[in-house]
Design a protein around this motif. Structure first.
Motif, short mmCIF file in Angstrom:
data_model
loop_
_atom_site.label_atom_id
_atom_site.label_comp_id
_atom_site.label_asym_id
_atom_site.label_seq_id
_atom_site.Cartn_x
_atom_site.Cartn_y
_atom_site.Cartn_z
N ASP A 1 -10.88 0.63 -4.43
CA ASP A 1 -11.97 1.36 -3.79
C ASP A 1 -12.59 0.51 -2.69
O ASP A 1 -12.68 -0.72 -2.80
CB ASP A 1 -13.05 1.71 -4.82
N GLY A 2 -13.07 1.17 -1.64
CA GLY A 2 -13.71 0.44 -0.56
C GLY A 2 -14.52 1.35 0.33
O GLY A 2 -14.81 2.50 -0.02
N TRP A 3 -14.88 0.84 1.49
CA TRP A 3 -15.66 1.61 2.45
C TRP A 3 -15.02 1.48 3.83
O TRP A 3 -14.25 0.56 4.09
CB TRP A 3 -17.11 1.12 2.50
N LEU A 4 -15.34 2.43 4.69
CA LEU A 4 -14.81 2.38 6.05
C LEU A 4 -15.86 2.80 7.06
O LEU A 4 -16.78 3.56 6.74
CB LEU A 4 -13.53 3.22 6.19
N GLY B 1 -11.46 -0.53 7.41
CA GLY B 1 -11.72 -0.35 5.98
C GLY B 1 -11.72 -1.69 5.26
O GLY B 1 -10.89 -2.56 5.52
N ASP B 2 -12.68 -1.86 4.34
CA ASP B 2 -12.76 -3.06 3.51
C ASP B 2 -12.47 -2.66 2.07
O ASP B 2 -13.25 -1.94 1.45
CB ASP B 2 -14.16 -3.68 3.63
N PRO C 1 0.84 -1.20 0.00
CA PRO C 1 0.00 0.00 0.00
C PRO C 1 0.88 1.26 0.00
O PRO C 1 1.71 1.43 0.89
CB PRO C 1 -0.80 -0.11 1.30
N LYS C 2 0.69 2.12 -0.99
CA LYS C 2 1.51 3.33 -1.11
C LYS C 2 0.91 4.52 -0.38
O LYS C 2 1.60 5.29 0.27
CB LYS C 2 1.71 3.67 -2.59
N ARG C 3 -0.40 4.70 -0.53
CA ARG C 3 -1.09 5.79 0.14
C ARG C 3 -2.58 5.50 0.16
O ARG C 3 -3.08 4.69 -0.60
CB ARG C 3 -0.82 7.13 -0.54
N SER C 4 -3.29 6.15 1.07
CA SER C 4 -4.74 6.01 1.11
C SER C 4 -5.37 7.38 1.27
O SER C 4 -4.74 8.30 1.81
CB SER C 4 -5.17 5.11 2.27
N PHE C 5 -6.60 7.53 0.77
CA PHE C 5 -7.37 8.72 1.09
C PHE C 5 -8.81 8.34 1.35
O PHE C 5 -9.30 7.32 0.85
CB PHE C 5 -7.24 9.80 0.00
N PRO D 1 -19.11 19.78 27.35
CA PRO D 1 -19.06 20.94 26.45
C PRO D 1 -17.86 20.95 25.51
O PRO D 1 -17.94 21.49 24.40
CB PRO D 1 -19.00 22.13 27.42
N GLN D 2 -16.74 20.34 25.92
CA GLN D 2 -15.53 20.33 25.10
C GLN D 2 -15.12 18.94 24.63
O GLN D 2 -14.02 18.77 24.11
CB GLN D 2 -14.37 20.97 25.88
N THR D 3 -15.99 17.96 24.80
CA THR D 3 -15.64 16.58 24.45
C THR D 3 -16.69 15.99 23.53
O THR D 3 -17.86 15.88 23.91
CB THR D 3 -15.51 15.71 25.71
N LEU D 4 -16.26 15.58 22.33
CA LEU D 4 -17.15 15.05 21.31
C LEU D 4 -16.90 13.56 21.12
O LEU D 4 -15.77 13.13 20.88
CB LEU D 4 -16.91 15.77 19.98
N LEU D 5 -17.96 12.77 21.23
CA LEU D 5 -17.93 11.34 20.94
C LEU D 5 -18.61 11.15 19.59
O LEU D 5 -19.73 11.63 19.39
CB LEU D 5 -18.65 10.56 22.03
N TYR D 6 -17.97 10.47 18.63
CA TYR D 6 -18.51 10.45 17.27
C TYR D 6 -18.32 9.11 16.57
O TYR D 6 -17.46 8.30 16.93
CB TYR D 6 -17.88 11.56 16.43
N ALA D 7 -19.13 8.91 15.53
CA ALA D 7 -19.02 7.77 14.62
C ALA D 7 -18.72 8.29 13.23
O ALA D 7 -19.12 9.40 12.86
CB ALA D 7 -20.30 6.95 14.62
N ARG D 8 -18.02 7.48 12.43
CA ARG D 8 -17.61 7.89 11.08
C ARG D 8 -17.92 6.78 10.08
O ARG D 8 -17.84 5.59 10.39
CB ARG D 8 -16.11 8.19 11.07
N ALA D 9 -18.25 7.18 8.83
CA ALA D 9 -18.46 6.20 7.76
C ALA D 9 -18.24 6.90 6.42
O ALA D 9 -18.42 8.11 6.29
CB ALA D 9 -19.88 5.62 7.82
N GLY D 10 -17.84 6.11 5.39
CA GLY D 10 -17.67 6.70 4.08
C GLY D 10 -16.83 5.87 3.14
O GLY D 10 -16.70 4.65 3.29
N TYR D 11 -16.23 6.56 2.18
CA TYR D 11 -15.47 5.95 1.08
C TYR D 11 -13.98 5.98 1.40
O TYR D 11 -13.48 6.94 2.00
CB TYR D 11 -15.75 6.74 -0.20
N THR D 12 -13.27 4.94 0.98
CA THR D 12 -11.82 4.92 1.13
C THR D 12 -11.18 4.36 -0.14
O THR D 12 -11.82 3.59 -0.88
CB THR D 12 -11.39 4.10 2.35
N ASN D 13 -9.93 4.74 -0.37
CA ASN D 13 -9.21 4.31 -1.56
C ASN D 13 -7.75 4.08 -1.20
O ASN D 13 -7.15 4.88 -0.50
CB ASN D 13 -9.33 5.37 -2.66
N ASP D 14 -7.20 2.97 -1.68
CA ASP D 14 -5.78 2.67 -1.49
C ASP D 14 -5.09 2.61 -2.85
O ASP D 14 -5.62 2.00 -3.79
CB ASP D 14 -5.59 1.31 -0.80
#
Length: 201
Positions: free
Chosen positions: A154-157, A179-180, A105-109, A121-134
């Motif tokens: 191409d994949g998803w994360l 990521g898959d 793997p050379k790079r991913s975005f 007030p200053q602490t965020l708990l979060y979930a993430r989803a979307g597209y990934t590419n290697d």
């Protein structure tokens, strides 16, 4: 005297509004840096050379950056983010018989959205989803000579993390991502644990 009193009230109101706006840490454009650990797991995955006999995993360090935009709605935060990462010494090796193979793997975005909740007030708990590419380079070394080819996978994360404001416009975060990037036959999974420093504008 009345004019002075009104002026003072106006100034206090302006300061209050500015302070309230400034208190919304997770609201607006962001830029940051991130680093951490990545594990790539490969199992007979399909490449430009067909299915390769590479079965294994490799751990390595990773380094990258991010750009994003958040919008805060009370205690809820939604946003979008683009990020990139580069691994180090992360080739996964394998092969059969006289043919050796590596997947490098050379790079991913990533292009992702995230949804979070302010547990403090200053602490965020979060979930993430979307597209990934290697960007991946596959190298075969048969007895006849070495051949290599690069491809974009191409994949998803999905993932999640916690982010904490450390100053009025800087925050720090820790996040896990899965990521898959499987394509056709076999398996290509990526696990990441990333820590980052984010600047808010």
């Amino acid at each position: 005297m009345k004019i002075a009193f009104v002026s003072v009230l106006s100034l206090l109101a302006a300061v209050s509004v500015a302070s309230a706006a400034h208190a919304e840490m997770f609201n607006g454009p962001t830029v940051g840096v991130q680093a951490g650990w990545v594990e790539n797991k490969v199992g007979d995955t399909t490449t430009n050379f067909g299915a390769t006999a590479v079965n294994g995993s490799k751990d390595s360090a990773t380094l990258g950056g991010l750009f994003g935009y958040d919008k805060q709605f009370g205690k809820f935060v939604v946003g979008g983010e683009a990020g990139f990462n580069f691994g180090t010494s992360d080739k996964v090796a394998g092969g059969t018989g006289t043919t050796q193979a590596t997947i490098d793997p050379k790079r991913s975005f990533d292009l992702t959205t995230r949804t979070g909740y302010l547990v403090l007030p200053q602490t965020l708990l979060y979930a993430r989803a979307g597209y990934t590419n290697d960007r991946v380079q596959t190298t075969l070394t048969p007895s006849s000579g070495t051949v290599s080819a690069s491809e974009d996978r191409d994949g998803w994360l999905v993932g999640g993390g916690i982010e904490r404001a450390i100053t009025s416009d800087v925050s720090a975060r820790v996040e896990y991502r899965y990521g898959d990037l499987s394509d056709g036959h076999g398996r290509y999974d990526r696990h990441q644990v990333l820590s980052g420093v984010v600047f808010h504008f």
